[in-house]
Write a protein that holds these residues in place. Structure first.
Motif, PDB file in Angstrom:
ATOM      1  N   GLY A 109      -8.142   1.819 -10.656  1.00  0.00           N
ATOM      2  CA  GLY A 109      -8.778   2.792 -11.501  1.00  0.00           C
ATOM      3  C   GLY A 109      -7.859   3.069 -13.008  1.00  0.00           C
ATOM      4  N   VAL A 110      -6.758   2.529 -13.005  1.00  0.00           N
ATOM      5  CA  VAL A 110      -5.868   2.803 -14.030  1.00  0.00           C
ATOM      6  C   VAL A 110      -5.738   1.286 -14.968  1.00  0.00           C
ATOM      7  CG1 VAL A 110      -3.353   2.855 -14.762  1.00  0.00           C
ATOM      8  CG2 VAL A 110      -4.232   4.167 -12.561  1.00  0.00           C
ATOM      9  N   ALA A 111      -5.927   1.485 -15.951  1.00  0.00           N
ATOM     10  CA  ALA A 111      -5.929   0.203 -17.175  1.00  0.00           C
ATOM     11  C   ALA A 111      -4.620  -0.196 -17.270  1.00  0.00           C
ATOM     12  CB  ALA A 111      -6.333   0.671 -18.379  1.00  0.00           C
ATOM     13  N   VAL A 112      -4.472  -1.554 -17.133  1.00  0.00           N
ATOM     14  CA  VAL A 112      -3.078  -2.269 -17.202  1.00  0.00           C
ATOM     15  C   VAL A 112      -3.366  -3.524 -18.152  1.00  0.00           C
ATOM     16  CG1 VAL A 112      -1.354  -3.524 -15.780  1.00  0.00           C
ATOM     17  CG2 VAL A 112      -2.605  -1.653 -14.745  1.00  0.00           C
ATOM     18  N   HIS A 116       2.903  -7.035  -8.160  1.00  0.00           N
ATOM     19  CA  HIS A 116       4.610  -7.057  -7.574  1.00  0.00           C
ATOM     20  C   HIS A 116       5.344  -6.173  -8.680  1.00  0.00           C
ATOM     21  CE1 HIS A 116       7.985  -8.029  -5.134  1.00  0.00           C
ATOM     22  NE2 HIS A 116       8.759  -8.241  -6.321  1.00  0.00           N
ATOM     23  N   ARG A 117       5.043  -6.585  -9.546  1.00  0.00           N
ATOM     24  CA  ARG A 117       5.646  -5.627 -10.837  1.00  0.00           C
ATOM     25  C   ARG A 117       5.282  -4.513 -10.895  1.00  0.00           C
ATOM     26  NH1 ARG A 117       4.746  -5.551 -16.507  1.00  0.00           N
ATOM     27  NH2 ARG A 117       3.053  -6.877 -16.136  1.00  0.00           N
ATOM     28  N   LEU A 118       4.069  -3.789 -10.756  1.00  0.00           N
ATOM     29  CA  LEU A 118       3.594  -2.804 -10.576  1.00  0.00           C
ATOM     30  C   LEU A 118       4.406  -1.682  -9.418  1.00  0.00           C
ATOM     31  CD1 LEU A 118      -0.140  -3.324 -11.497  1.00  0.00           C
ATOM     32  CD2 LEU A 118       1.817  -2.448 -13.033  1.00  0.00           C
ATOM     33  N   GLY A 119       4.472  -2.504  -8.276  1.00  0.00           N
ATOM     34  CA  GLY A 119       4.957  -1.844  -7.146  1.00  0.00           C
ATOM     35  C   GLY A 119       4.871  -2.758  -6.011  1.00  0.00           C
ATOM     36  N   PRO A 120       5.933  -3.137  -5.294  1.00  0.00           N
ATOM     37  CA  PRO A 120       5.873  -4.140  -4.362  1.00  0.00           C
ATOM     38  C   PRO A 120       4.949  -4.130  -3.303  1.00  0.00           C
ATOM     39  CG  PRO A 120       7.874  -2.846  -4.143  1.00  0.00           C
ATOM     40  CD  PRO A 120       7.058  -2.276  -5.331  1.00  0.00           C
ATOM     41  N   GLU A 159      -0.935  -0.010  11.116  1.00  0.00           N
ATOM     42  CA  GLU A 159       0.302   0.787  11.803  1.00  0.00           C
ATOM     43  C   GLU A 159       1.106   1.685  10.611  1.00  0.00           C
ATOM     44  OE1 GLU A 159       0.103  -2.520  12.577  1.00  0.00           O
ATOM     45  OE2 GLU A 159      -0.988  -1.929  14.234  1.00  0.00           O
ATOM     46  N   GLY A 160       0.720   1.360   9.300  1.00  0.00           N
ATOM     47  CA  GLY A 160       1.183   1.987   8.101  1.00  0.00           C
ATOM     48  C   GLY A 160       2.314   1.437   7.331  1.00  0.00           C
ATOM     49  N   ALA A 161       2.406   0.195   7.967  1.00  0.00           N
ATOM     50  CA  ALA A 161       3.615  -0.568   6.939  1.00  0.00           C
ATOM     51  C   ALA A 161       3.060  -1.244   5.776  1.00  0.00           C
ATOM     52  CB  ALA A 161       4.135  -1.894   8.115  1.00  0.00           C
ATOM     53  N   PRO A 162       3.955  -1.237   4.860  1.00  0.00           N
ATOM     54  CA  PRO A 162       3.754  -1.583   3.456  1.00  0.00           C
ATOM     55  C   PRO A 162       3.643  -3.126   3.493  1.00  0.00           C
ATOM     56  CG  PRO A 162       5.918  -0.598   3.579  1.00  0.00           C
ATOM     57  CD  PRO A 162       5.302  -0.297   4.876  1.00  0.00           C
ATOM     58  N   ARG A 163       2.863  -3.785   2.785  1.00  0.00           N
ATOM     59  CA  ARG A 163       2.620  -5.148   2.608  1.00  0.00           C
ATOM     60  C   ARG A 163       2.582  -5.354   1.183  1.00  0.00           C
ATOM     61  NH1 ARG A 163       4.856  -5.185   6.719  1.00  0.00           N
ATOM     62  NH2 ARG A 163       4.098  -6.342   8.648  1.00  0.00           N
ATOM     63  N   GLY A 164       3.042  -6.574   0.832  1.00  0.00           N
ATOM     64  CA  GLY A 164       2.944  -7.005  -0.673  1.00  0.00           C
ATOM     65  C   GLY A 164       3.318  -8.449  -0.827  1.00  0.00           C
ATOM     66  N   LEU A 165       3.591  -9.149  -1.882  1.00  0.00           N
ATOM     67  CA  LEU A 165       3.908 -10.562  -2.117  1.00  0.00           C
ATOM     68  C   LEU A 165       4.937 -10.857  -1.318  1.00  0.00           C
ATOM     69  CD1 LEU A 165       2.652 -12.472  -4.317  1.00  0.00           C
ATOM     70  CD2 LEU A 165       4.820 -12.016  -5.449  1.00  0.00           C
ATOM     71  N   PHE A 166       4.692 -12.120  -0.464  1.00  0.00           N
ATOM     72  CA  PHE A 166       5.584 -12.459   0.621  1.00  0.00           C
ATOM     73  C   PHE A 166       5.851 -13.868   0.232  1.00  0.00           C
ATOM     74  CE2 PHE A 166       6.904 -13.994   4.538  1.00  0.00           C
ATOM     75  CZ  PHE A 166       8.315 -13.556   4.693  1.00  0.00           C
ATOM     76  N   CYS A 167       4.763 -14.811   0.609  1.00  0.00           N
ATOM     77  CA  CYS A 167       4.981 -16.115   0.490  1.00  0.00           C
ATOM     78  C   CYS A 167       4.986 -16.686  -1.021  1.00  0.00           C
ATOM     79  CB  CYS A 167       4.207 -16.954   1.579  1.00  0.00           C
ATOM     80  SG  CYS A 167       2.480 -16.929   1.094  1.00  0.00           S
ATOM     81  N   GLY A 168       3.885 -15.988  -1.897  1.00  0.00           N
ATOM     82  CA  GLY A 168       3.382 -16.270  -3.231  1.00  0.00           C
ATOM     83  C   GLY A 168       2.670 -17.519  -3.416  1.00  0.00           C
ATOM     84  N   MET A 169       2.146 -18.253  -2.044  1.00  0.00           N
ATOM     85  CA  MET A 169       1.572 -19.407  -2.201  1.00  0.00           C
ATOM     86  C   MET A 169       0.354 -19.325  -1.476  1.00  0.00           C
ATOM     87  SD  MET A 169       4.324 -21.867  -0.855  1.00  0.00           S
ATOM     88  CE  MET A 169       4.858 -21.896   0.999  1.00  0.00           C
ATOM     89  N   GLY A 170      -0.255 -18.169  -1.068  1.00  0.00           N
ATOM     90  CA  GLY A 170      -1.624 -18.270  -0.372  1.00  0.00           C
ATOM     91  C   GLY A 170      -1.508 -18.620   1.206  1.00  0.00           C
ATOM     92  N   VAL A 171      -0.383 -18.684   1.726  1.00  0.00           N
ATOM     93  CA  VAL A 171      -0.185 -18.598   3.184  1.00  0.00           C
ATOM     94  C   VAL A 171      -0.329 -17.670   4.197  1.00  0.00           C
ATOM     95  CG1 VAL A 171       1.213 -19.833   5.016  1.00  0.00           C
ATOM     96  CG2 VAL A 171       1.076 -20.877   2.794  1.00  0.00           C
ATOM     97  N   CYS A 172       0.345 -16.555   3.611  1.00  0.00           N
ATOM     98  CA  CYS A 172       0.836 -15.396   4.518  1.00  0.00           C
ATOM     99  C   CYS A 172      -0.291 -14.168   4.758  1.00  0.00           C
ATOM    100  CB  CYS A 172       2.004 -14.626   4.455  1.00  0.00           C
ATOM    101  SG  CYS A 172       2.073 -13.825   2.741  1.00  0.00           S
ATOM    102  N   PHE A 173      -1.192 -14.092   3.730  1.00  0.00           N
ATOM    103  CA  PHE A 173      -2.193 -13.212   3.484  1.00  0.00           C
ATOM    104  C   PHE A 173      -1.580 -11.806   3.600  1.00  0.00           C
ATOM    105  CE2 PHE A 173      -6.150 -15.435   3.980  1.00  0.00           C
ATOM    106  CZ  PHE A 173      -5.764 -16.899   4.115  1.00  0.00           C
ATOM    107  N   ASP A 174      -0.382 -11.661   3.044  1.00  0.00           N
ATOM    108  CA  ASP A 174       0.330 -10.218   3.131  1.00  0.00           C
ATOM    109  C   ASP A 174      -0.283  -9.454   1.737  1.00  0.00           C
ATOM    110  OD1 ASP A 174       1.335  -9.893   5.248  1.00  0.00           O
ATOM    111  OD2 ASP A 174       3.313 -10.088   4.605  1.00  0.00           O
ATOM    112  N   CYS A 175      -0.873 -10.299   0.738  1.00  0.00           N
ATOM    113  CA  CYS A 175      -1.224  -9.728  -0.567  1.00  0.00           C
ATOM    114  C   CYS A 175      -2.637  -9.334  -0.916  1.00  0.00           C
ATOM    115  CB  CYS A 175      -0.635 -10.601  -1.510  1.00  0.00           C
ATOM    116  SG  CYS A 175      -1.353 -12.158  -1.689  1.00  0.00           S
TER     117      CYS A 175
END
Ligand code: FES
Length: 86
Positions: free
Chosen positions: A10-13, A26-30, A37-53
């Motif tokens: 909802g925030v304009a960027v 990733h720049r906005l917040g990793p 389980e509440g663990a944070p996830r974000g950019l990891f592989c950066g190439m479409g393999v890990c599905f963390d993003c």
């Protein structure tokens, strides 16, 4: 590159069209989501393999941010805002 406006939880960027959404997120917040389980996830592989993003893009769930080019007006929802794990 052309500057466009997208909406993240909802925030304009201002962002550059065509760049990978994952890099912007990733720049906005990793962290982009939380696991059941509440663990944070974000950019990891950066190439479409890990599905963390995974984010919701224009209402479509489970889109890989690292593989999604930025488009004008796109609406991104993270599970950080909803509190629901993904
Ligand atoms: S960061 Fe691994 S799939 Fe996007």
């Amino acid at each position: 590159m052309t500057e466009v406006t997208i909406f993240v939880d909802g925030v304009a960027v201002v962002a550059e069209a065509g760049r990978p959404l994952g890099a912007l997120m990733h720049r906005l917040g990793p962290a982009m989501r939380r696991t059941r389980e509440g663990a944070p996830r974000g950019l990891f592989c950066g190439m479409g393999v890990c599905f963390d993003c995974l984010v919701t893009v224009d209402g479509v769930a489970d889109r890989r941010a690292c593989m999604t080019p930025i488009r004008d007006g796109m609406r991104i929802e993270t599970s950080l805002a909803s509190g629901n794990p993904s």
